[in-house]
Write an enzyme that holds these catalytic residues in place. Structure first.
Site, PDB file in Angstrom:
ATOM      1  N   ASP A 111     106.577   3.358  33.223  1.00 43.61           N
ATOM      2  CA  ASP A 111     107.060   2.363  34.188  1.00 43.61           C
ATOM      3  C   ASP A 111     105.991   1.917  35.187  1.00 43.61           C
ATOM      4  O   ASP A 111     106.013   0.797  35.678  1.00 43.61           O
ATOM      5  CB  ASP A 111     108.263   2.913  34.966  1.00 43.61           C
ATOM      6  CG  ASP A 111     107.968   4.265  35.623  1.00 43.61           C
ATOM      7  OD1 ASP A 111     106.844   4.785  35.460  1.00 43.61           O
ATOM      8  OD2 ASP A 111     108.856   4.818  36.294  1.00 43.61           O
ATOM      9  N   HIS A 112     105.018   2.778  35.491  1.00 44.93           N
ATOM     10  CA  HIS A 112     104.103   2.461  36.591  1.00 44.93           C
ATOM     11  C   HIS A 112     102.948   1.548  36.195  1.00 44.93           C
ATOM     12  O   HIS A 112     102.317   0.953  37.049  1.00 44.93           O
ATOM     13  CB  HIS A 112     103.513   3.752  37.182  1.00 44.93           C
ATOM     14  CG  HIS A 112     104.432   4.446  38.146  1.00 44.93           C
ATOM     15  ND1 HIS A 112     105.671   4.891  37.798  1.00 44.93           N
ATOM     16  CD2 HIS A 112     104.279   4.759  39.458  1.00 44.93           C
ATOM     17  CE1 HIS A 112     106.246   5.463  38.849  1.00 44.93           C
ATOM     18  NE2 HIS A 112     105.417   5.397  39.872  1.00 44.93           N
ATOM     19  N   ASP A 176     106.959  12.697  40.559  1.00 46.00           N
ATOM     20  CA  ASP A 176     107.036  11.481  41.348  1.00 46.00           C
ATOM     21  C   ASP A 176     107.835  11.814  42.588  1.00 46.00           C
ATOM     22  O   ASP A 176     108.850  12.506  42.508  1.00 46.00           O
ATOM     23  CB  ASP A 176     107.723  10.365  40.554  1.00 46.00           C
ATOM     24  CG  ASP A 176     107.569   9.049  41.275  1.00 46.00           C
ATOM     25  OD1 ASP A 176     106.687   8.264  40.879  1.00 46.00           O
ATOM     26  OD2 ASP A 176     108.288   8.803  42.263  1.00 46.00           O
ATOM     27  N   ARG A 464     108.260   2.066  50.117  1.00 44.90           N
ATOM     28  CA  ARG A 464     106.964   2.322  50.746  1.00 44.90           C
ATOM     29  C   ARG A 464     106.407   1.013  51.293  1.00 44.90           C
ATOM     30  O   ARG A 464     106.556  -0.035  50.672  1.00 44.90           O
ATOM     31  CB  ARG A 464     105.984   2.838  49.708  1.00 44.90           C
ATOM     32  CG  ARG A 464     106.369   4.161  49.093  1.00 44.90           C
ATOM     33  CD  ARG A 464     105.117   4.986  48.969  1.00 44.90           C
ATOM     34  NE  ARG A 464     105.286   6.128  48.109  1.00 44.90           N
ATOM     35  CZ  ARG A 464     105.854   7.262  48.498  1.00 44.90           C
ATOM     36  NH1 ARG A 464     106.372   7.366  49.706  1.00 44.90           N
ATOM     37  NH2 ARG A 464     105.921   8.280  47.664  1.00 44.90           N
ATOM     38  N   SER A 662     103.089   9.843  48.109  1.00 42.29           N
ATOM     39  CA  SER A 662     103.206  10.071  46.673  1.00 42.29           C
ATOM     40  C   SER A 662     102.969  11.524  46.271  1.00 42.29           C
ATOM     41  O   SER A 662     102.352  12.311  46.993  1.00 42.29           O
ATOM     42  CB  SER A 662     102.182   9.178  45.988  1.00 42.29           C
ATOM     43  OG  SER A 662     101.784   9.700  44.763  1.00 42.29           O
ATOM     44  N   ARG A 664     101.121  12.152  43.665  1.00 39.73           N
ATOM     45  CA  ARG A 664      99.947  12.123  42.778  1.00 39.73           C
ATOM     46  C   ARG A 664      98.962  13.238  43.142  1.00 39.73           C
ATOM     47  O   ARG A 664      98.479  13.332  44.265  1.00 39.73           O
ATOM     48  CB  ARG A 664      99.278  10.741  42.817  1.00 39.73           C
ATOM     49  CG  ARG A 664      98.688  10.355  44.134  1.00 39.73           C
ATOM     50  CD  ARG A 664      98.255   8.894  44.151  1.00 39.73           C
ATOM     51  NE  ARG A 664      99.418   8.007  44.231  1.00 39.73           N
ATOM     52  CZ  ARG A 664      99.445   6.862  44.917  1.00 39.73           C
ATOM     53  NH1 ARG A 664      98.381   6.434  45.544  1.00 39.73           N
ATOM     54  NH2 ARG A 664     100.532   6.133  44.959  1.00 39.73           N
TER      55      ARG A 664
HETATM   56  C1  MIC Z   1     104.878   6.036  44.712  1.00 38.00           C
HETATM   57  O1  MIC Z   1     105.969   5.505  44.902  1.00 38.00           O
HETATM   58  O2  MIC Z   1     104.027   6.210  45.595  1.00 38.00           O
HETATM   59  C2  MIC Z   1     104.544   6.480  43.304  1.00 38.00           C
HETATM   60  C3  MIC Z   1     103.544   5.544  42.792  1.00 38.00           C
HETATM   61  O3  MIC Z   1     105.675   6.404  42.485  1.00 38.00           O
HETATM   62  C4  MIC Z   1     104.031   7.911  43.364  1.00 38.00           C
HETATM   63  C5  MIC Z   1     103.550   8.435  42.081  1.00 38.00           C
HETATM   64  C6  MIC Z   1     102.181   8.003  41.690  1.00 38.00           C
HETATM   65  O4  MIC Z   1     101.314   7.820  42.532  1.00 38.00           O
HETATM   66  O5  MIC Z   1     101.973   7.846  40.487  1.00 38.00           O
HETATM   67  C7  MIC Z   1     105.057   8.896  43.926  1.00 38.00           C
HETATM   68  O6  MIC Z   1     105.944   8.489  44.635  1.00 38.00           O
HETATM   69  O7  MIC Z   1     104.941  10.100  43.696  1.00 38.00           O
HETATM   70 FE1  SF4 Z   2     107.910   3.189  41.083  1.00 39.95          FE
HETATM   71 FE2  SF4 Z   2     107.295   4.816  43.127  1.00 39.95          FE
HETATM   72 FE3  SF4 Z   2     107.944   2.273  43.530  1.00 39.95          FE
HETATM   73 FE4  SF4 Z   2     109.773   3.946  42.753  1.00 39.95          FE
HETATM   74  S1  SF4 Z   2     108.669   4.021  44.681  1.00 39.95           S
HETATM   75  S2  SF4 Z   2     109.472   1.887  41.953  1.00 39.95           S
HETATM   76  S3  SF4 Z   2     108.669   5.274  41.371  1.00 39.95           S
HETATM   77  S4  SF4 Z   2     106.165   3.021  42.463  1.00 39.95           S
END
Ligand code: MIC
Ligand code: SF4
Length: 775
Positions: A111-112, A176, A464, A662, A664
């Site tokens: 999905d990302h 995630d 976010r 995140s 990550r």
């Molecule tokens: C996010 O919303 O910041 C992400 C991208 O989903 C991250 C995961 C990632 O950095 O791949 C998260 O929330 O953990």
């Molecule tokens: Fe994807 Fe993270 Fe955004 Fe949710 S918050 S849609 S998991 S990037």
């Protein structure tokens, strides 16, 4: 894509295995919880029931009663979910364990990595071409090791988990931070780094600090324009982004029962913005209805049978203050629509109060884009509320003043909105419907309309809004609100007007309403799903290959164990100031997302967006090729390499809630690769602190927050007596100021939260090394 056919119907064998596991779990709940209640001599909250019913063998005997916030819980999760951007590292680490198959049901969701540009079909097609190597790696690894695989376009991980896998009373981990979405269906679902996932998949248990419990008592019911999103936006304002660290947020009360299951998921999803370990609602009729609507009536029947074990005990509800560490009350009858931002999800105020702040701060008043969707707000109910406003607008001849982009949460939501007409309505209206994926929410957004450095404001229903998060532009101000408010603002295009109370032209919009579930049922979809291969011989025929020349993937080599020596005279690489999220430490967006499976490559972005306390700005990037593409490389990554050569390593100093955001783990693995030995901060966010521990970096905190002011970039740091490192005992830090005035070093005391096992991880070099050694 894959040669293996994907599912168009329910994978029956898998569903029946899942049912067996859930039934077995429920059947042992009465006796297990009765024993725990007897041991503790008191009733239990819902979160306690979930956690304690997942204790690893004998843990209940050993650790109860636990001291919340201090002790560790060793738990056995029911499942693991991974999204494509984090699954790469998780699986690369799992491969190091040498196991043939995953020990618990696990899924991978693509999905990302889909970049939003021109709309669903083209964007998905392009992503498949651009990311072919990564998708092939994930698909073959899933097949080889017995995981389920969801192809690009099938949906956002958390929405798919809610639709297919979550169940009341379950425990899962996901790579995630928004994994807690499943709390809307009563599951304790926690965001973790890939190393945690790799360990659980390889048969180890999951260790987590026993969380404190925050009870949120919801009274009344949502009225008018107020929606589930406003509950969590309000709470973000109240508790702040560090208010939930090492805590579980447990919702209860009549107000909780009045919110739909997907609305609950919006609230628990965005509990990640509080830094919470997870958030949960108790099992109720809305969950049963959602389970039935998603063809899981058997789980609903079972959950109804065991309902009393999937909710707080009645005594807890009668006197919550006796059982939660903190109780927050919110009367939903009085809740108004909220909006948060820019730059932090806890910068909250009622929508009605925004205009004054826009004026005071001289923020742009005209919106440049409105975005609806993300894992947080992309349910059928969300889309139908948006469609309801679109219909009102159409009837009054109102048109969009702002480009509108919509990401449905899953193929199931997409197919249902296609069948029920919302898709055509919104497209005819000029909205761009993007793939069922993260897209602009993770900065994977090619927007042609705004140039970097151009100040502009956008509004989203995402979760976010850190600087640069959506489009890589530090001058984009991102506000977050409910989908209803986002679309109303897209109609007025003006941040100075509250479209819920002020007319747009002559028209005053009415508050939208929508059924919680599609009246004709969901258009059930398993599109893009490849179930796990169950036969060992079939699995063994699948080869998972990573080419040595690959520019996207790199096999991991184990990090070296600690050499037993103290860290002496290591330079402070940089002291970061203020908000240092994982998006600052290891940015996402289109420059770096392609390198999530290539540690050497991605480490070039280390701390790229962090604010250097000396200058009040990020470091100046150095433009150079990394993995065949010219990228803006972080000066700190280059400096760390130099320090590794000349001093044997370095140290990072950070501010409050360092590493928020995140999950990550690149934000911990890159420093580890580049020779960072310790990160010293005022405080840490939970997932990042664990990720550092897992990778063998010491996460330390100042005993006195003001000691942060005593250290500067370039100072030399010594950490003494590391061989006596023990749980709860402070670490002695000596600081020789940069420039070497020749005086005595400053001596400070640092705290850490490493338990005995985590100290072994440090000594072994990483948690994975330790696991390999002890198995
Ligand atoms: C996010 O919303 O910041 C992400 C991208 O989903 C991250 C995961 C990632 O950095 O791949 C998260 O929330 O953990
Ligand atoms: Fe994807 Fe993270 Fe955004 Fe949710 S918050 S849609 S998991 S990037």
């Amino acid at each position: 894509m894959p040669a293996t056919p994907s599912m168009t119907t329910t994978p029956d064998a898998e569903a029946s295995r899942m049912m067996d596991n859930i039934r077995a779990h429920y059947e042992q709940l009465p006796a297990k919880l009765a024993a725990i209640r007897a041991k503790l001599g008191r009733p239990l909250t819902n979160a306690e029931k979930i956690l304690f019913s997942h204790f690893a063998t004998n843990q209940a005997e050993q650790v109860l009663p636990v001291t919340r916030g201090v002790d560790s819980l060793v738990l056995q999760p029911d499942r693991v979910a991974m999204q494509d951007a984090t699954a790469q590292m998780a699986i690369l680490q799992f491969i190091q364990s040498g196991r043939k198959t995953v020990a618990v049901p696990s899924t991978v969701h693509c999905d990302h990595l889909i970049r939003a540009q021109s709309g669903a079909a083209e964007d998905t097609e392009r992503a498949i071409n651009e990311n072919r190597e990564v998708y092939e790696f994930l698909r073959t690894a899933a097949a080889r090791y017995g995981m389920g695989f969801w192809k690009p376009g099938s949906g956002i991980i958390h929405q798919v988990v809610l639709e297919k896998y979550a169940f009341p009373g379950g425990l899962m981990i996901g790579t995630d931070s928004h994994t807690p979405n499943a709390g809307g269906l009563g599951m304790a679902a926690c965001g973790v780094g890939g190393a945690d996932a790799a360990e659980v998949m390889s048969g180890l248990q999951w260790t987590v600090r026993a969380p404190k419990l925050v009870g949120v008592h919801l009274k009344g019911s949502l009225k008018g324009w107020a929606s589930p999103k406003d509950v969590i936006l309000w709470l973000c304002g109240k508790l702040t982004t560090k208010g939930g660290t090492n805590k579980i947020i447990e919702y209860f009360g009549a107000g909780a029962e009045s919110i739909s299951c997907t609305g609950k998921a919006t609230i628990t999803n965005m509990g990640a913005e509080l830094g919470a370990t997870t958030s949960v609602f108790a099992f109720d009729a809305t969950m049963a209805a959602y389970l039935r609507a998603t063809e899981r009536g058997e789980i609903a029947d079972l959950a109804e049978k065991y309902a009393e074990h999937l909710r707080p005990d009645p005594e807890v509800l009668a006197a919550p203050e006796n059982f939660y560490d903190e109780v927050v009350e919110l009367d939903l009858d009085t809740l108004a629509p909220y909006i948060v931002g820019p730059h932090s999800p806890d910068r909250a105020r009622p929508l009605a109060a925004l205009a004054k702040e826009v004026e005071d701060n001289q923020w742009p008043t005209t919106l440049s884009a409105a975005l609806i969707g993300s894992c947080t707000n992309s349910s059928y109910e969300d889309i139908e509320r948006v469609a309801n406003i679109a219909r009102q607008a159409n009837a009054k001849g109102l048109t969009l003043k702002t480009p509108l982009l919509i990401t449905p949460g899953s193929d199931q939501v997409y197919q249902t909105m296609k069948r029920d007409g919302q898709l055509q309505l919104l497209e005819n209206w000029g909205a761009t419907v993007l793939s069922n994926a993260c897209g602009p929410c993770i900065g994977n957004w090619d927007r042609g309309d705004i140039q970097p450095g151009q100040s502009n404001a956008i509004v989203t229903s995402f979760n976010r809004n850190f600087p640069k998060r959506n489009d890589g532009n530090p001058d984009t101000l991102a506000f977050i609100a409910s989908p209803d408010v986002v679309i109303a603002l897209a109609l007025s295009g003006d941040l100075m007007r509250d479209p819920t109370t002020q007319p747009i032209g002559e028209t005053l919009l009415e508050a939208p309403s929508a059924p919680a579930l599609p009246p004709k049922g969901f258009s059930i979809s398993w599109q893009g799903y490849i179930p796990p291969l169950t036969s060992e011989s079939e699995r063994e025929h699948v080869s998972v290959s990573v080419s040595a020349e690959s520019k996207r993937l790199e096999l991991l080599a184990p990090f070296a164990p600690w050499n037993g020596e103290d860290y002496i005279n290591l330079p402070v690489l940089v002291k970061t100031q203020g908000q240092t999220t994982t998006d600052h430490i290891s940015p996402a967006g289109k420059d770096w997302l392609p390198l999530r499976g290539h540690l050497n490559g991605i480490s070039h972005n280390m701390l790229l967006a962090a604010i250097d306390a000396d200058t009040g700005k990020p470091g100046d990037p150095v433009t150079m090729p990394v993995c065949g593409v010219t990228r803006p490389v972080s000066p700190w990554a280059l400096k760390a390499k130099e320090y590794a050569q000349s001093y044997g390593g370095c140290v990072i100093v950070g501010d409050e809630n360092y590493g928020e955001g995140s999950s990550r783990e690149h934000a911990a693995m890159s420093p580890r690769l580049l020779g960072v030995k310790a990160v010293i901060t005022r405080s840490f966010a939970r997932i990042h602190e664990t990720n550092l521990k897992k990778q063998g970096i010491l996460p330390l905190t100042f005993q006195q927050a003001s000691d942060y002011d005593k250290i500067r970039k370039g100072d030399l740091i010594s950490l003494r007596d590391l061989k006596f490192l023990a749980p709860g005992s402070p670490v002695r830090l000596e600081v020789t100021p940069a420039g070497g005035s020749g005086g005595e070093p400053i001596v400070l005391s640092l705290n850490h939260s490493l338990n005995a096992e985590q100290i072994e991880w440090f000594k072994a070099g990483t948690a994975l090394n330790y696991a390999a050694k002890s198995s």
